[in-house]
Design an enzyme around this catalytic site. Structure first.
Site, PDB file in Angstrom:
ATOM      1  N   ALA A  57      82.854  49.707  -3.485  1.00 29.82           N
ATOM      2  CA  ALA A  57      83.852  49.028  -4.321  1.00 29.82           C
ATOM      3  C   ALA A  57      83.466  47.600  -4.745  1.00 29.82           C
ATOM      4  O   ALA A  57      83.464  47.287  -5.944  1.00 29.82           O
ATOM      5  CB  ALA A  57      85.205  49.062  -3.612  1.00 29.82           C
TER       6      ALA A  57
ATOM      7  N   GLN B 257      76.177  58.708   2.566  1.00 26.67           N
ATOM      8  CA  GLN B 257      76.090  57.238   2.556  1.00 26.67           C
ATOM      9  C   GLN B 257      76.020  56.676   3.981  1.00 26.67           C
ATOM     10  O   GLN B 257      75.483  55.605   4.204  1.00 26.67           O
ATOM     11  CB  GLN B 257      77.304  56.634   1.829  1.00 26.67           C
TER      12      GLN B 257
ATOM     13  N   ASP C 190      88.300  51.505  -1.170  1.00 24.47           N
ATOM     14  CA  ASP C 190      88.039  51.488  -2.618  1.00 24.47           C
ATOM     15  C   ASP C 190      89.225  50.967  -3.393  1.00 24.47           C
ATOM     16  O   ASP C 190      89.077  50.429  -4.496  1.00 24.47           O
ATOM     17  CB  ASP C 190      87.667  52.882  -3.096  1.00 24.47           C
TER      18      ASP C 190
HETATM   19  O1  MRU Z   1      81.339  56.858  -3.519  1.00 17.91           O
HETATM   20  P1  MRU Z   1      80.978  55.518  -2.947  1.00 17.91           P
HETATM   21  O2  MRU Z   1      79.714  55.543  -2.170  1.00 17.91           O
HETATM   22  O3  MRU Z   1      81.019  54.425  -3.986  1.00 17.91           O
HETATM   23  O4  MRU Z   1      82.166  55.217  -1.921  1.00 17.91           O
HETATM   24  C1  MRU Z   1      82.163  54.012  -1.221  1.00 17.91           C
HETATM   25  C2  MRU Z   1      83.216  53.908  -0.198  1.00 17.91           C
HETATM   26  O5  MRU Z   1      84.063  54.755  -0.076  1.00 17.91           O
HETATM   27  C3  MRU Z   1      83.237  52.651   0.618  1.00 17.91           C
HETATM   28  O6  MRU Z   1      83.754  52.906   1.882  1.00 17.91           O
HETATM   29  C4  MRU Z   1      84.116  51.617  -0.081  1.00 17.91           C
HETATM   30  O7  MRU Z   1      83.720  51.446  -1.406  1.00 17.91           O
HETATM   31  C5  MRU Z   1      84.093  50.314   0.609  1.00 17.91           C
HETATM   32  S1  MRU Z   1      82.585  49.447   0.297  1.00 17.91           S
HETATM   33  C6  MRU Z   1      82.703  47.908   0.986  1.00 17.91           C
END
Ligand code: MRU
Length: 348
Positions: free
Chosen positions: A51, A197, A238
């Site tokens: 995010a 991730q 997010d």
């Molecule tokens: O699909 P992504 O990899 O963008 O999802 C990211 C997440 O869900 C993270 O936990 C969230 O963005 C927090 S990042 C500080």
């Protein structure tokens, strides 16, 4: 050690530089987005993701568009910039930071007095968002030290680290700050299917710094919580609306299990991730390609006739959250949304 930042502005080439997160941990590759279209592709493919990093990407995207639009007439320039900004915003729907970064930066162009002024102002704004995101993550880290035990195990999901932000990270920022303050923290990183991730990015970040990390498959979390090996859970977010926290799919499952086993469940996020204007029903949970689940490497792992539901995020009610670790302190539900809305307006 690689010194490149997750995302940065490339003045020499008028472009946005990002670490290609789809290649980690196998290869460390930088990508250069010289056009808005390439940036949108990078966002959709998750080459740049997380995010806060998406907030920075959105802001740099507007600055890039402002430099690429060949239009001398200010009104027409602004109209074209607005269209490009909308395209960037729609690249991914769930994380609020993307739209937040785009809107704050576009606003600077709308208040400019000429095309030249708009180009300067949008880049200034984007650079300021990137710098402030890095400062904010360090503040979140410092605030979060108080929730960590002197010695213990933290479970996290997805990647809320430096790769998801300008620097340092939110959930991993808390762990980094705790370790820097002398706490002995071991991390359990859920692999985070289907795009991994957790195993690819979180484990990569932590091992480079010598922080103890074990990767588990997502479905092992409940068992490990029940058998007493987890002191607390910290995840990123997010989008935080007044009713729920949107975060990577699987987060809700961890929150339910943590509540069942009396384990504190924290969400670490900057105020830019809070969204006072919407509730769960207004938000689109991104649905991603079937192939992310149905293909493993080059092998088909789901029969062609079976459907696939690939939701990228889920929503966790605030009642399951022990506290929100933010740059202004640990906020416990119920949240003061008027105060949050006021402070959110003055950041960036
Ligand atoms: O699909 P992504 O990899 O963008 O999802 C990211 C997440 O869900 C993270 O936990 C969230 O963005 C927090 S990042 C500080």
């Amino acid at each position: 050690m690689h010194s490149e930042k997750t995302i940065s502005w490339d003045t020499e080439n008028t472009a946005i530089l990002c670490i290609d997160q789809t290649k980690l941990p196998d290869k460390f590759i930088m990508i250069r987005c010289s056009t808005v279209e390439r940036l949108i592709t990078a966002i959709r493919r998750l080459e740049v993701r997380g995010a806060p990093a998406l907030g920075v990407a959105g802001a740099f995207g507007v600055a890039l568009a402002a430099r690429k639009i060949r239009e001398k007439d200010f009104e027409r320039f602004v109209a074209r910039l607005t269209i490009q900004s909308e395209k960037i915003k729609s690249a991914r729907p769930t994380a609020v930071n993307l739209a937040w970064g785009v809107d704050l930066t576009l606003e600077r162009a709308l208040h400019a007095i000429s095309v030249r002024d708009a180009r300067r102002a949008t880049l200034d704004q984007a650079l300021s968002i990137a710098a402030s995101d890095s400062r904010t993550c360090h503040m979140i880290g410092d605030v979060g030290i108080s929730v960590l035990p002197d010695q213990g195990t933290v479970l996290t999901h997805c990647n809320a680290g430096a790769l998801a932000c300008s620097d340092w990270g939110t959930a991993l920022g808390v762990i980094r700050s705790g370790v820097a303050a002398g706490k002995k923290i071991r991390v359990i990183a859920c692999e985070t299917r289907p795009l991994l991730q957790g195993s690819r990015l979180t484990a990569w970040e932590l091992t480079r710094e010598g922080i103890d990390v074990d990767v588990i498959n997502d479905s092992a979390a409940a068992h490990i919580m029940r058998t007493g090996d987890i002191d607390l859970v910290i995840v990123g977010a997010d989008r935080i609306t007044p009713d729920v926290v949107f975060n990577k799919i699987g987060t809700y499952m961890h929150a339910v299990c943590a509540a069942r086993h009396g384990i504190p469940f924290y969400v670490a996020a900057p105020l830019s991730t809070f969204d006072p204007d919407h509730t769960e029903v207004d938000i689109t949970i991104e649905e991603r390609a079937r192939e992310e689940i149905s293909i493993c490497g080059k092998t088909r792992v789901v029969p062609d006739r079976a459907g696939v539901l690939n939701l990228a995020f889920d929503a966790t009610p605030h009642s399951l959250v022990t506290g929100f670790i933010t740059e202004v302190g640990v906020l416990c539900p119920p949240l003061d949304w008027e105060g949050i809305a006021r402070r959110r307006k003055i950041i960036g």
